[in-house]
Design an enzyme around this catalytic site. Structure first.
Site, short mmCIF file in Angstrom:
data_model
loop_
_atom_site.label_atom_id
_atom_site.label_comp_id
_atom_site.label_asym_id
_atom_site.label_seq_id
_atom_site.Cartn_x
_atom_site.Cartn_y
_atom_site.Cartn_z
N PRO A 1 15.43 13.40 27.78
CG PRO A 1 15.77 15.08 29.36
CD PRO A 1 14.77 14.08 28.91
CD GLU A 2 18.36 10.00 23.32
OE1 GLU A 2 19.40 9.51 22.84
OE2 GLU A 2 17.32 10.13 22.65
CE LYS B 1 18.29 7.31 28.02
NZ LYS B 1 17.03 6.81 27.41
NE ARG C 1 5.10 16.57 28.49
CZ ARG C 1 5.66 16.33 27.32
NH1 ARG C 1 6.48 15.30 27.16
NH2 ARG C 1 5.44 17.12 26.29
NE ARG D 1 11.73 4.90 22.95
CZ ARG D 1 11.82 3.79 23.67
NH1 ARG D 1 11.63 2.62 23.08
NH2 ARG D 1 12.10 3.83 24.95
#
Length: 292
Positions: A2-3, A61, A118, A274
């Site tokens: 999430p950003e 974040k 996770r 990435r």
């Protein structure tokens, strides 16, 4: 991960459903969820039980709620990691499969649950900056403000960006320079600005740097309006609902699809463990100067 828009959606949910309520009891169902609590799960629960959660805050974040009102010196901080969820649920709702922490409140209403498949995210009670009305935890005091923060200084950012000796996407992901921007929104802002991700920051004009900032702010504002970006069920708001901005992405995840500006097939390149998505025509690869 999430950003900024996704975390801001969660912050607003916490502000609506949790702030101002008194914690009755705390259950830690997986020790890894509170691994950042030096004294362990029992200390985490003891520090929260009986306290009033203050107004929900965010820096990039990270989320936090000051404990016991402003200026008390401690805050409950949370980071969602890759799959963390802060859900507000009726006590009668069955436990989620990956429920890690539960907070019940003295009013007997909806409880706060931290769910994390996770277990990369986590919660902790941390010391806050002395006298800070926002209760900013000391561990994140070094993180820059984000483009949606009214105290973000555009001129300072533009000057700092151009002074860096790095490449533009690396700079956008530097949380000490600008917070909240991650891989998705960096690619989107760069596409809107017609800048390649490896463009050296020192080659940007002041106008280009300002345009990049404006585009980062615009794309995150647009994402926030529709609840953020959800590619799977792992990111949801406090009510378990997904965001819909993935439908409006211009760059991220669009490999081989036509550029929405010029029609050229979009490309994906490996970048720092990435992926970077870009248009090879609109976002030209920067020329390598002699000597490097």
């Amino acid at each position: 991960m999430p950003e900024l828009p996704e975390v801001e959606v969660v912050r607003r949910g916490l502000a609506n459903w949790v702030a101002g309520r008194t914690v009755a009891d705390v259950q830690v169902l997986h020790p890894r969820a509170v691994r950042r609590q030096p004294a362990g799960a029992a200390d985490f629960a003891a520090r929260l039980t009986g306290t009033v959660l203050g107004a929900a805050q965010r820096r990039g974040k990270y989320l936090w709620l000051p404990l016991g009102g402003t200026g008390t010196g401690f805050s409950l901080i949370g980071h969602l990691g890759m799959s963390g969820q802060l859900l507000v649920q009726e006590p009668s709702v069955p436990d989620e499969t990956h429920l890690r922490v539960r907070l019940r409140f003295t009013d007997g209403g909806r409880e706060l649950r931290f769910v994390d498949q996770r277990t990369f995210g986590g919660l902790a009670v941390e010391e806050a900056e002395e006298g800070d009305p926002e209760g900013t935890p000391l561990s994140i005091a070094h993180i820059a403000r984000d483009p949606l923060d009214e105290r973000f200084d555009d001129a300072v950012f533009v000057a700092a960006l151009r002074a860096r000796r790095t490449t533009v996407k690396r700079a956008l992901l530097d949380q000490t320079l600008i917070s909240g921007v991650g891989n998705i929104y960096a690619d989107e802002a760069l596409w809107r600005s017609r800048l390649h991700y490896d463009r050296p920051t020192a080659t940007l004009t002041r106008a280009q740097a300002a345009e990049l900032l404006a585009n980062a702010r615009a794309v995150m504002t647009a994402a926030l309006a529709v609840g953020g970006t959800s590619f799977d069920s792992l990111y949801v708001n406090v009510n378990g609902e997904s965001g819909y901005f993935s439908r409006d992405l211009d760059a991220y995840g669009r490999e081989d699809e036509p550029c929405r500006r010029c029609g050229t097939p979009m490309r994906r390149a490996a970048w720092m463990n990435r992926s970077s998505y870009f248009c090879p025509r609109c976002q030209r690869v920067p020329r390598v100067r002699n000597g490097g």
